[in-house]
Scaffold this motif. Structure first.
Motif, PDB file in Angstrom:
ATOM      1  N   MET A   1      11.177 -31.420 -11.886  1.00 50.73           N
ATOM      2  CA  MET A   1      11.644 -30.396 -10.966  1.00 50.73           C
ATOM      3  C   MET A   1      11.689 -30.997  -9.565  1.00 50.73           C
ATOM      4  SD  MET A   1       9.636 -27.045 -12.367  1.00 50.73           S
ATOM      5  CE  MET A   1       8.021 -27.743 -12.167  1.00 50.73           C
ATOM      6  N   VAL A   2      12.877 -31.024  -9.010  1.00 49.08           N
ATOM      7  CA  VAL A   2      13.023 -31.668  -7.726  1.00 49.08           C
ATOM      8  C   VAL A   2      13.691 -30.741  -6.712  1.00 49.08           C
ATOM      9  CG1 VAL A   2      13.886 -33.703  -6.545  1.00 49.08           C
ATOM     10  CG2 VAL A   2      13.260 -33.872  -8.947  1.00 49.08           C
ATOM     11  N   ALA A   3      14.709 -30.023  -7.118  1.00 51.09           N
ATOM     12  CA  ALA A   3      15.446 -29.169  -6.190  1.00 51.09           C
ATOM     13  C   ALA A   3      14.872 -27.756  -6.233  1.00 51.09           C
ATOM     14  CB  ALA A   3      16.924 -29.139  -6.555  1.00 51.09           C
ATOM     15  N   ALA A   4      14.920 -27.077  -5.074  1.00 54.90           N
ATOM     16  CA  ALA A   4      14.338 -25.734  -5.007  1.00 54.90           C
ATOM     17  C   ALA A   4      15.089 -24.865  -4.020  1.00 54.90           C
ATOM     18  CB  ALA A   4      12.875 -25.814  -4.590  1.00 54.90           C
ATOM     19  N   ILE A   5      15.022 -23.573  -4.256  1.00 56.35           N
ATOM     20  CA  ILE A   5      15.398 -22.596  -3.236  1.00 56.35           C
ATOM     21  C   ILE A   5      14.084 -22.244  -2.557  1.00 56.35           C
ATOM     22  CG2 ILE A   5      16.257 -20.281  -2.746  1.00 56.35           C
ATOM     23  CD1 ILE A   5      18.004 -20.541  -5.252  1.00 56.35           C
ATOM     24  N   GLU A   6      13.935 -22.731  -1.319  1.00 55.79           N
ATOM     25  CA  GLU A   6      12.717 -22.506  -0.555  1.00 55.79           C
ATOM     26  C   GLU A   6      12.952 -21.396   0.454  1.00 55.79           C
ATOM     27  OE1 GLU A   6      10.984 -27.084  -0.678  1.00 55.79           O
ATOM     28  OE2 GLU A   6      11.694 -26.278   1.226  1.00 55.79           O
ATOM     29  N   VAL A   7      11.996 -20.462   0.519  1.00 52.26           N
ATOM     30  CA  VAL A   7      12.073 -19.361   1.471  1.00 52.26           C
ATOM     31  C   VAL A   7      10.958 -19.569   2.494  1.00 52.26           C
ATOM     32  CG1 VAL A   7      12.073 -16.858   1.750  1.00 52.26           C
ATOM     33  CG2 VAL A   7      12.984 -17.869  -0.342  1.00 52.26           C
ATOM     34  N   TYR A   8      11.347 -19.540   3.783  1.00 48.26           N
ATOM     35  CA  TYR A   8      10.437 -19.902   4.868  1.00 48.26           C
ATOM     36  C   TYR A   8       9.950 -18.688   5.635  1.00 48.26           C
ATOM     37  CZ  TYR A   8      12.655 -24.299   3.731  1.00 48.26           C
ATOM     38  OH  TYR A   8      13.140 -25.385   3.059  1.00 48.26           O
TER      39      TYR A   8
END
Length: 171
Positions: A1-8
């Motif tokens: 798992m490398v790519a993500a939808i990150e919420v800040y």
């Protein structure tokens, strides 16, 4: 798992979480601050995959965060196998609904994600450390508990693939 939808998070919450990372580092416990490329920001991952097409994902999930943000309160500490220590937000209905909407849109766009991030399996969390030494676990949990509660507002998001050096904000 490398790519993500990150919420800040909003600035104040990010600062508090970074201070927690600093406290870990000062105690000699690895934090996400110093992990791999040192570009991590405190975040919740809504979806993860081996690879994402950043533009396709951004187009699919655009507009899911309201301008005023989504409030969350971190009130717990948890651990995943592999010595991963995290803070957990209260999984309230609005947070879960937005997470569900992201996955619904990703599925409609034919974008595959890792099963443990799908609705019904996802454990909302903000990683503090991915490698807490066993001998330091009690001290690390204590540092986390001393930092709680933390109220945060989810303000922005991006598709991040740190291994490929990709970062694409989501509008």
């Amino acid at each position: 798992m490398v790519a993500a939808i990150e919420v800040y998070f909003d600035g104040a919450a990010q600062a508090r979480l970074r201070r927690l990372w600093d406290a870990f580092e000062q105690a000699g416990i690895p934090s996400l601050r110093e992990h791999t490329h040192r570009l991590h920001r405190p975040h919740l991952s809504f979806a993860v995959a081996r690879r994402f097409d950043p533009q396709q994902v951004a187009d699919a999930v655009s507009g899911l965060l309201p301008p005023e943000g989504v409030e969350v309160e971190f009130s717990s500490v948890g651990q995943f196998p592999g010595r991963v220590l995290w803070l957990g937000p209260v999984p309230h209905a609005d947070l879960l609904a937005r997470h569900d909407a992201v996955h619904r849109r990703l599925a409609e766009a034919g974008i595959e994600v890792d099963a443990v991030y799908r609705p019904g399996a996802w454990v909302p969390h903000c990683t503090v450390s991915q490698q807490v030494p066993w001998a330091d676990l009690a001290r690390a949990v204590g540092l986390c508990l001393d930092a709680l509660p933390i109220t945060a507002s989810l303000r922005s998001a991006a598709v991040a693939d740190h291994s490929r050096g990709l970062y694409r904000p989501i509008g």
